[in-house]
Scaffold this motif. Structure first.
Motif, PDB file in Angstrom:
ATOM      1  N   ASP A 254      39.349  39.142  42.405  1.00  0.00           N
ATOM      2  CA  ASP A 254      39.103  37.701  42.559  1.00  0.00           C
ATOM      3  C   ASP A 254      38.622  37.054  41.267  1.00  0.00           C
ATOM      4  O   ASP A 254      38.696  35.826  41.120  1.00  0.00           O
ATOM      5  CB  ASP A 254      38.068  37.454  43.659  1.00  0.00           C
ATOM      6  CG  ASP A 254      38.588  37.832  45.039  1.00  0.00           C
ATOM      7  OD1 ASP A 254      39.816  37.903  45.201  1.00  0.00           O
ATOM      8  OD2 ASP A 254      37.756  38.074  45.941  1.00  0.00           O
ATOM      9  N   GLN A 255      38.100  37.860  40.329  1.00  0.00           N
ATOM     10  CA  GLN A 255      37.587  37.312  39.076  1.00  0.00           C
ATOM     11  C   GLN A 255      38.645  37.246  37.977  1.00  0.00           C
ATOM     12  O   GLN A 255      38.370  36.736  36.899  1.00  0.00           O
ATOM     13  CB  GLN A 255      36.411  38.169  38.602  1.00  0.00           C
ATOM     14  CG  GLN A 255      35.208  38.138  39.532  1.00  0.00           C
ATOM     15  CD  GLN A 255      34.030  38.911  38.989  1.00  0.00           C
ATOM     16  OE1 GLN A 255      34.174  39.775  38.126  1.00  0.00           O
ATOM     17  NE2 GLN A 255      32.839  38.584  39.471  1.00  0.00           N
ATOM     18  N   ALA A 256      39.841  37.737  38.263  1.00  0.00           N
ATOM     19  CA  ALA A 256      40.891  37.809  37.240  1.00  0.00           C
ATOM     20  C   ALA A 256      41.323  36.427  36.779  1.00  0.00           C
ATOM     21  O   ALA A 256      41.166  35.423  37.491  1.00  0.00           O
ATOM     22  CB  ALA A 256      42.089  38.581  37.778  1.00  0.00           C
ATOM     23  N   CYS A 257      41.870  36.386  35.571  1.00  0.00           N
ATOM     24  CA  CYS A 257      42.424  35.139  35.027  1.00  0.00           C
ATOM     25  C   CYS A 257      43.717  34.805  35.759  1.00  0.00           C
ATOM     26  O   CYS A 257      44.651  35.615  35.785  1.00  0.00           O
ATOM     27  CB  CYS A 257      42.690  35.317  33.528  1.00  0.00           C
ATOM     28  SG  CYS A 257      43.423  33.862  32.744  1.00  0.00           S
ATOM     29  N   LYS A 258      43.774  33.639  36.347  1.00  0.00           N
ATOM     30  CA  LYS A 258      44.959  33.251  37.132  1.00  0.00           C
ATOM     31  C   LYS A 258      45.630  31.986  36.621  1.00  0.00           C
ATOM     32  O   LYS A 258      46.762  31.685  37.013  1.00  0.00           O
ATOM     33  CB  LYS A 258      44.567  33.064  38.605  1.00  0.00           C
ATOM     34  CG  LYS A 258      44.053  34.331  39.287  1.00  0.00           C
ATOM     35  CD  LYS A 258      43.734  34.069  40.754  1.00  0.00           C
ATOM     36  CE  LYS A 258      43.317  35.338  41.492  1.00  0.00           C
ATOM     37  NZ  LYS A 258      42.031  35.863  41.037  1.00  0.00           N
TER      38      LYS A 258
ATOM     39  N   THR B 131      32.932  40.800  30.332  1.00  0.00           N
ATOM     40  CA  THR B 131      34.081  40.173  30.976  1.00  0.00           C
ATOM     41  C   THR B 131      33.655  38.772  31.389  1.00  0.00           C
ATOM     42  O   THR B 131      32.471  38.522  31.649  1.00  0.00           O
ATOM     43  CB  THR B 131      34.552  40.950  32.226  1.00  0.00           C
ATOM     44  OG1 THR B 131      33.496  40.974  33.186  1.00  0.00           O
ATOM     45  CG2 THR B 131      34.958  42.376  31.878  1.00  0.00           C
ATOM     46  N   VAL B 132      34.592  37.864  31.426  1.00  0.00           N
ATOM     47  CA  VAL B 132      34.306  36.485  31.839  1.00  0.00           C
ATOM     48  C   VAL B 132      35.255  36.133  32.970  1.00  0.00           C
ATOM     49  O   VAL B 132      36.487  36.265  32.828  1.00  0.00           O
ATOM     50  CB  VAL B 132      34.486  35.506  30.664  1.00  0.00           C
ATOM     51  CG1 VAL B 132      34.346  34.061  31.143  1.00  0.00           C
ATOM     52  CG2 VAL B 132      33.463  35.790  29.567  1.00  0.00           C
ATOM     53  N   THR B 133      34.710  35.716  34.081  1.00  0.00           N
ATOM     54  CA  THR B 133      35.521  35.351  35.238  1.00  0.00           C
ATOM     55  C   THR B 133      36.548  34.279  34.860  1.00  0.00           C
ATOM     56  O   THR B 133      36.210  33.269  34.239  1.00  0.00           O
ATOM     57  CB  THR B 133      34.627  34.825  36.380  1.00  0.00           C
ATOM     58  OG1 THR B 133      33.723  35.855  36.762  1.00  0.00           O
ATOM     59  CG2 THR B 133      35.465  34.412  37.581  1.00  0.00           C
ATOM     60  N   GLY B 134      37.803  34.534  35.213  1.00  0.00           N
ATOM     61  CA  GLY B 134      38.859  33.567  34.967  1.00  0.00           C
ATOM     62  C   GLY B 134      39.408  33.570  33.556  1.00  0.00           C
ATOM     63  O   GLY B 134      40.205  32.687  33.206  1.00  0.00           O
TER      64      GLY B 134
ATOM     65  N   ASP C 224      39.688  42.636  30.670  1.00  0.00           N
ATOM     66  CA  ASP C 224      40.114  41.633  31.639  1.00  0.00           C
ATOM     67  C   ASP C 224      39.351  41.849  32.939  1.00  0.00           C
ATOM     68  O   ASP C 224      39.231  42.989  33.397  1.00  0.00           O
ATOM     69  CB  ASP C 224      41.612  41.776  31.945  1.00  0.00           C
ATOM     70  CG  ASP C 224      42.506  41.447  30.771  1.00  0.00           C
ATOM     71  OD1 ASP C 224      42.087  40.659  29.904  1.00  0.00           O
ATOM     72  OD2 ASP C 224      43.638  41.972  30.727  1.00  0.00           O
ATOM     73  N   PRO C 225      38.847  40.791  33.558  1.00  0.00           N
ATOM     74  CA  PRO C 225      38.275  40.956  34.893  1.00  0.00           C
ATOM     75  C   PRO C 225      39.395  41.242  35.899  1.00  0.00           C
ATOM     76  O   PRO C 225      40.563  40.927  35.646  1.00  0.00           O
ATOM     77  CB  PRO C 225      37.603  39.607  35.164  1.00  0.00           C
ATOM     78  CG  PRO C 225      38.342  38.637  34.303  1.00  0.00           C
ATOM     79  CD  PRO C 225      38.775  39.406  33.081  1.00  0.00           C
TER      80      PRO C 225
ATOM     81  N   THR D  47      37.639  30.253  25.655  1.00  0.00           N
ATOM     82  CA  THR D  47      37.191  29.508  26.823  1.00  0.00           C
ATOM     83  C   THR D  47      36.148  28.458  26.462  1.00  0.00           C
ATOM     84  O   THR D  47      35.823  27.602  27.283  1.00  0.00           O
ATOM     85  CB  THR D  47      36.549  30.461  27.864  1.00  0.00           C
ATOM     86  OG1 THR D  47      35.303  30.949  27.345  1.00  0.00           O
ATOM     87  CG2 THR D  47      37.463  31.633  28.172  1.00  0.00           C
TER      88      THR D  47
END
Length: 282
Positions: A54-58, A98-101, A50-51, A242
């Motif tokens: 600020d890059q975490a999945c929200k 990792t993939v942002t978001g 998980d990123p 995604t």
């Protein structure tokens, strides 16, 4: 990392770095990776996380603020080692994605989508997350290692739950998913969920179905009608991927410099890294 810390880590000697910080989970993580490579015909590997920040999945918590709520705090020693993992893998030249978001499970789903473009490729996912059941297939191109010696397959999930993996997101949306704090539809348990899945090829159709009461009874039918929004919300949150295209070539062992891997290893990790390098070089 959780398995290495809570399970595997208890079976090995505690390891510390030159500052005296516990690194047992990091060492156990690489030992587990080496064991998996040695016991399977592996020619490529990818580590997925998980990123953070600020890059975490929200988006999931925006849709459902209680998502993953109620989880106990991560042990501080484990948390510190998880935060060190990306730097360790990068230092060793091992592929981390990792993939942002996006959550790690979403990225794993994207990797599986890329794998399915080539029917000759197979993959083992090492994770205890039941959400990943939905990535399994009848031909066992994808199998899942959840800590037990025997892989989890399409057949084993179907036999245990009476639900095929391709319907897992519907099943979870009906009964809920405790690990992610998803409530599902109030009053619907496994038996009624299975009845609904067997009665409707797509559970989206059950809300307008004239025979809904015949399938689950009058009281449960009312619960389902009242829980339509909850069902769709939980199903959306449970589904993975995604749509990002993944280049599988980056994960091939041929792209891993095992000499660099060994030379770059800190002293506290040298035995584990040498074992992994030997496994990759076979």
């Amino acid at each position: 990392m959780h398995r290495a810390f809570h399970g595997y880590g208890k079976a090995i000697s505690r390891a510390t770095d030159h500052n005296g910080h516990d690194v047992t989970a990091l060492a156990g993580f690489l030992r587990m990776t080496t064991k998996m490579v040695n016991e399977n015909n592996v020619s490529a590997i990818a580590f997925v996380m998980d990123p953070i920040g600020d890059q975490a999945c929200k988006w999931r918590t925006h849709v459902f603020p209680e998502y993953k709520g109620g989880r106990s705090e991560t042990d501080p020693q484990l948390k510190s080692q998880i935060l060190r993992l990306p730097n360790m893998l990068a230092h060793l030249g091992l592929p981390l994605i990792t993939v942002t978001g996006a959550e790690a499970d979403d990225v794993i789903a994207d990797i599986v989508s890329a794998l399915r473009l080539n029917s000759s490729l197979t993959a083992i996912i090492s994770s205890g997350d039941k959400d990943l059941y939905q990535l399994l297939d009848p031909d066992n191109q994808i199998t899942l290692l959840r800590g037990a010696p025997t892989p989890t397959t399409w057949e084993s999930v179907t036999a245990k739950h009476d639900v095929t993996p391709d319907r897992w997101s519907e099943y979870s949306a009906l009964v809920g998913e405790g690990a992610d704090n998803l409530p599902g539809v109030t009053g619907i348990g496994p038996k009624k969920a299975i009845a609904l899945i067997k009665a409707f090829p797509d559970c989206d159709d059950m809300f307008d179905a004239k025979n809904l009461e015949e399938v689950v009874g009058k009281a449960a039918a009312v619960k389902i009608q009242e829980g339509e929004i909850d069902y769709h919300t939980c199903k959306m949150l449970n589904e993975l991927g995604t749509g990002k295209a993944i280049d599988l070539n980056q994960f091939k062992f041929s792209n891993i410099d095992t000499d660099r891997l060994i030379s770059a290893a800190p002293s506290w990790l040298t035995p584990e890294v040498r074992s992994l390098a030997a496994a990759i070089s076979k």
